[in-house]
Structure formats: C-alpha cells, structure tokens
Design a protein around this motif. Structure first.
Motif, PDB file in Angstrom:
ATOM      1  N   UNK A  43       0.999  -1.205   0.145  1.00 38.06           N
ATOM      2  CA  UNK A  43      -0.002   0.009  -0.126  1.00 38.06           C
ATOM      3  C   UNK A  43       0.900   1.134   0.092  1.00 38.06           C
ATOM      4  N   UNK A  44       0.282   2.462  -0.552  1.00 37.11           N
ATOM      5  CA  UNK A  44       1.103   3.607  -0.501  1.00 37.11           C
ATOM      6  C   UNK A  44       0.878   4.492   0.966  1.00 37.11           C
ATOM      7  N   UNK A  45       1.628   5.129   1.144  1.00 40.67           N
ATOM      8  CA  UNK A  45       1.370   6.253   2.184  1.00 40.67           C
ATOM      9  C   UNK A  45       1.959   7.727   1.822  1.00 40.67           C
ATOM     10  N   UNK A  46       1.350   8.740   2.157  1.00 40.26           N
ATOM     11  CA  UNK A  46       1.731   9.902   2.092  1.00 40.26           C
ATOM     12  C   UNK A  46       2.080  10.659   3.526  1.00 40.26           C
ATOM     13  N   UNK A  47       3.189  11.030   3.640  1.00 40.50           N
ATOM     14  CA  UNK A  47       3.955  11.525   4.830  1.00 40.50           C
ATOM     15  C   UNK A  47       4.055  13.021   4.706  1.00 40.50           C
ATOM     16  N   UNK A  48       3.513  13.626   5.855  1.00 45.37           N
ATOM     17  CA  UNK A  48       3.837  15.121   6.056  1.00 45.37           C
ATOM     18  C   UNK A  48       4.802  15.188   7.098  1.00 45.37           C
ATOM     19  N   UNK A  49       5.861  16.256   6.705  1.00 42.90           N
ATOM     20  CA  UNK A  49       7.034  16.493   7.521  1.00 42.90           C
ATOM     21  C   UNK A  49       7.266  17.539   8.210  1.00 42.90           C
ATOM     22  N   UNK A  50       7.063  17.580   9.423  1.00 51.15           N
ATOM     23  CA  UNK A  50       7.093  18.822  10.386  1.00 51.15           C
ATOM     24  C   UNK A  50       8.401  18.903  10.911  1.00 51.15           C
ATOM     25  N   UNK A  51       9.083  20.043  11.013  1.00 47.16           N
ATOM     26  CA  UNK A  51      10.073  20.403  11.690  1.00 47.16           C
ATOM     27  C   UNK A  51       9.853  21.610  12.400  1.00 47.16           C
ATOM     28  N   UNK A  52      10.205  21.401  13.790  1.00 41.03           N
ATOM     29  CA  UNK A  52       9.775  22.424  14.726  1.00 41.03           C
ATOM     30  C   UNK A  52      11.086  22.863  15.794  1.00 41.03           C
ATOM     31  N   UNK A  53      11.308  24.088  15.802  1.00 41.89           N
ATOM     32  CA  UNK A  53      12.390  24.746  16.522  1.00 41.89           C
ATOM     33  C   UNK A  53      11.856  25.320  17.944  1.00 41.89           C
ATOM     34  N   UNK A  54      12.249  25.096  19.245  1.00 42.77           N
ATOM     35  CA  UNK A  54      11.972  25.593  20.282  1.00 42.77           C
ATOM     36  C   UNK A  54      12.412  27.087  20.462  1.00 42.77           C
TER      37      UNK A  54
END
Length: 493
Positions: free
Chosen positions: A227-238
C-alpha cells in the motif's frame, strides 16, 4: 387623481404576482434538475467499490496546515489543526452544464464510494466542519471527504539539547484495509509538494520551519507492493528564551554562588549552612526538569547531565567545607608538625594569594622562648641558694643568672634582721627564714602556665592559618572542576 392611484396599485400587484410565479417556477425547476442529477449519479457511481472509470485508479490527498495547537514532548504527541481533502476523478461524475444548470452538487456522506484513508499515526481525531461529499461536474471530481480536523498524533522527541532543541515529526496518511490492487495514492496537478502556510497561526513556544514537505512511499510486504502512504514532515524549533531565563539562568547563578562558600570566614558560623542551602536549591531545581522533558533514557538532556554534575560538585563542596571547619578548630587537639610549619611559611602561599605565615609564629623557640627559659632558671637558682643558706640540702638547682644574684641580695637583706630577733636556736630561726622566702614555686608555675597558654594560642593561630590555606586550595580545585565541567558539556552540546 383617484383613478390614477388605483391604476398604479393594480400594476404593482400584478407585477409582484408575476415575479413570484417566475421564482417558484425557477425554484421548482432547480430542485427538479438537482433531483434528476442526483438520480443519474446514483445510477452511474458505485457506493461500495471504486468506480471502474476512476482516473489512473488513484486517490488524491490535499492538506493545508492551519495551526500547531499543542506540543507535549513529555507525553510524546503533537496536536495539529489541518484541512483534509480526499478526492478522486471519475468520468461518470461529469455532466454537461447545458443539460444541468448546476456546476457542483453536495450529497450526504457515504452516498458514493469513499476510500478508507486515515491518519496512521493519529491518536485522536476531532472533525470540526462539514463532511458532505462534493461532486464537480466540470472535471468529474468527487471529494468524498473534506473537513477541518484536529489531529493528535504520536511523535518521538529528541530532547538531548533541551531547551535548544529541534524536533522532526511525521504524520502519515494511507489506507487502512485495502492495498494497491484496489487503488493507489497519486499526485494531482493541484497537489503541492510543500504545504500552503498562508493561513498558518504561529505557536508561542515552537517555531515551524518552512517548508512543510510531503513525500510518498510504497510499503512492501513479502516482496510485493502492499500500500502507499503520504507523509507530512514537520520540523519544529523551540523558542528557548523563556527556558533560558526562567530555568537555566537561576541554575547558572547557583553554580557561581557555590564557589563563594570557600570565601566565607569560618568565624562567621555560616560556612556550612551556606553550602547546604546552595546544595538544596540545586537539588530542587534538578528535580523540576523531570516535569519539562519526557522520562527518556535514550536521549537524556545535556542540561540534566550538567545539573547532575553541578549537584555532585556542590555535595563535594559541602564535604570540603566541613573539612576546612574541622581544620580550623584543631588547635586545641593536635600539634602541628614541622613539615606543615615549613609549608605555611613557604613562598607557595603567594601563589594562593596569601602572605606566608611569620617565622616567629611558625617556630616560636627563638628569642621570646629563650627569655622565658632564663626566667625559670633564675627562679629555680634563687630557690636553691636560699635553701643552702638555711641549712637545706637542695643540690638539684644552681644559682645562675643576674636575676638570681639580685634575688639573693634582696632575700638576704630581709632574712638577716629577722634572724637576729629570733631566739631559741637554729630551728626557730630556720622556720622564720622559710616563711620569709618568696613563693618561687608559684612564680615558676605561673611562668609555665603563661608559656602553655602562649603555645596553645600560637597553635590555634597556626591551624587557623592552615585552614585558610586549605580553603584557598579547595577554591582553586572548585574553579578547575567548574571549567572542566563547562567545557565538557559545551562540547557535548
């Protein structure tokens, strides 16, 4: 005039009736067209399986990020507010605008087939907007899910550089029960590789690093595409300013204040209490970090290592301060050896920022002690001579010194007149002479006491001076340990 008014009123009534009739007719025609279109779509689009003419056999996902509502690194999840838009294309969903004067149609949820796409990493999902299905007749688009959703999803946090840390989290979307044989995830022409952040609301504690990327991945199982997946990438800086001032600055100040314990005089009586107070404050501050970061042994924060090292060093400082206080009060119990005396009078004291101990204090057997011994010998010699003149045999002492001669002259001038007045022979005269002899034993005892007190006071001074030296050495050790500790943890960071 009256006829004219009647004519105006009649025309107005006639016009309103004609307009109402037209609107009713138009509304009925619109409802009829919508009903006919709906029946046509129900007959051509399946409800429980993908359409046979679904374009590229693909389902598409469109996501907009509105807000990062909460970042809970202690419990390991992020709460985000997203606009989710799932859709596919089918030729059966197209219609001619001349045949149906309606560009799009909204139908209840579940009317037509919907793909089982979910947020795979979601812990909880709250739908906050409509979930009706939309059919666009111009291009055959069927949006089977369109809603504003608040999604709480899991994330693995790396807090080793807290509070100067960056976090990378992923939110995956994919089918729950189906595989690629039924449909695949595709990229539409309206799909953007980076999320649109035009309406994004900034978080107070975390800064979102742009761009927010989307990637596609095919999962395999036993050598075949599953199966296929779509990934959302989040990068956070404190945003670390709050923690730097509220959390780190007090601990740095406590670490600096811990060095002052070696500069407090022992006589103040506050040396050990100050060390224990600083230690307790550091322990309490060390315990607060457990409420800020997750209980994770794999990514233990560097700042926690630093606080642990600081608490250990402050514990060592408390032990060393106790040693200094004990050395300060050793004067009445222990004698200082010659090696320590030579040490505290050496030039090494100048390297510690101290003046060397005076030689006459470290080695008092010089001029003053010689004079005290001469005084004792004079007293002992005077007693011995007087004892021989009165018929006593005391050969243990000798008449020596100028003081003895003067003492003999004064004693003889007092004894002679008294002896002439005494009658009854030598025995009574001998008794009167003994009564007139000064109490040299008490004088010698007083001299011994003075010499003992002076030696004790001098010994206390030497141990107190040595305590200051030890205190200064421990201060240098504390400074060197602090420099090494800071350098190690700056390198680790």
């Amino acid at each position: 005039m009256i006829n004219f008014l009647v004519w105006i009123i009649g025309c107005t009534w006639l016009w309103s009736n004609l307009t109402w009739a037209t609107n009713v007719n138009d509304t009925s025609n619109g409802v009829r067209e919508e009903t006919l279109l709906f029946e046509r779509l129900k007959n051509s689009l399946p409800k429980y399986s993908p359409p046979q003419d679904m374009t590229n056999n693909s389902v598409y996902i469109f996501i907009d990020l509105y807000q990062i509502a909460n970042v809970d690194e202690k419990d390991g999840f992020i709460t985000a507010k997203l606009w989710l838009y799932y859709y596919y294309y089918s030729q059966s969903a197209r219609w001619n605008s001349t045949e149906y004067n309606k560009p799009e149609l909204f139908v209840p949820p579940g009317t037509f087939w919907s793909a089982d796409i979910i947020a795979l990493d979601a812990i909880n999902i709250i739908h906050e907007a409509f979930d009706r299905q939309l059919i666009n007749g111009r291009n055959g688009l069927i949006a089977f899910y369109s809603s504003l959703a608040t999604i709480q999803f899991a994330c693995s946090f790396d807090v080793s550089l807290f509070p100067f840390d960056d976090q990378s989290c992923q939110l995956r979307f994919g089918p729950w029960t189906t595989d690629n044989e039924e449909y695949v995830l595709g990229q539409d022409q309206i799909f953007r590789e980076n999320a649109d952040l035009s309406y994004y609301v900034e978080h107070d504690e975390w800064q979102l690093n742009q761009p927010v990327r989307f990637t596609f991945q095919t999962r395999t199982f036993r050598g075949r595409q599953f199966y296929d997946t779509m990934t959302m990438h989040l990068k956070l800086t404190r945003r670390h300013l709050f923690y730097a001032i509220i959390f780190m600055l007090p601990n740095v100040l406590l670490y600096i204040l811990s060095a002052l314990v070696f500069l407090i005089p022992v006589e103040s009586g506050e040396k050990i209490s100050f060390a224990i107070t600083i230690l307790l404050a550091a322990v309490v501050s060390f315990g607060t970090i457990s409420a800020l970061v997750p209980a994770n042994s794999r990514n233990f924060p560097v700042v926690a290592w630093f606080l642990g090292a600081a608490v250990s060093q402050m514990t060592l400082d408390t032990i060393l301060v106790t040693v200094v206080v004990n050395v300060h009060f050793m004067g009445g119990r222990w004698k200082m050896g010659p090696r320590l005396r030579r040490f505290i009078t050496s030039k090494f004291m100048t390297l510690l920022g101290l003046r060397p101990c005076p030689m006459e204090k470290a080695f008092p057997g010089s001029k003053e002690r010689d004079q005290q011994h001469k005084l004792k010998e004079a007293l002992a010699g005077g007693e011995s001579e007087l004892g021989r003149n009165n018929g006593t045999n005391n050969n243990s002492n000798k008449w020596t010194g100028v003081f003895g001669a003067k003492f003999q002259q004064k004693t003889a001038s007092k004894v002679a007149p008294a002896a002439n007045d005494v009658s009854g022979g030598g025995g009574s005269a001998q008794k009167s002479v003994k009564d007139l002899i000064p109490d040299s034993h008490n004088l010698m005892k007083a001299v011994d006491d003075l010499m003992y007190l002076e030696s004790e006071v001098n010994m206390e001074f030497l141990w107190q001076f040595f305590a200051i030296v030890v205190d200064r050495i421990f201060l240098l050790v504390h400074i060197m340990l602090s420099i090494v500790t800071v350098c190690v943890f700056v390198t680790m960071g």
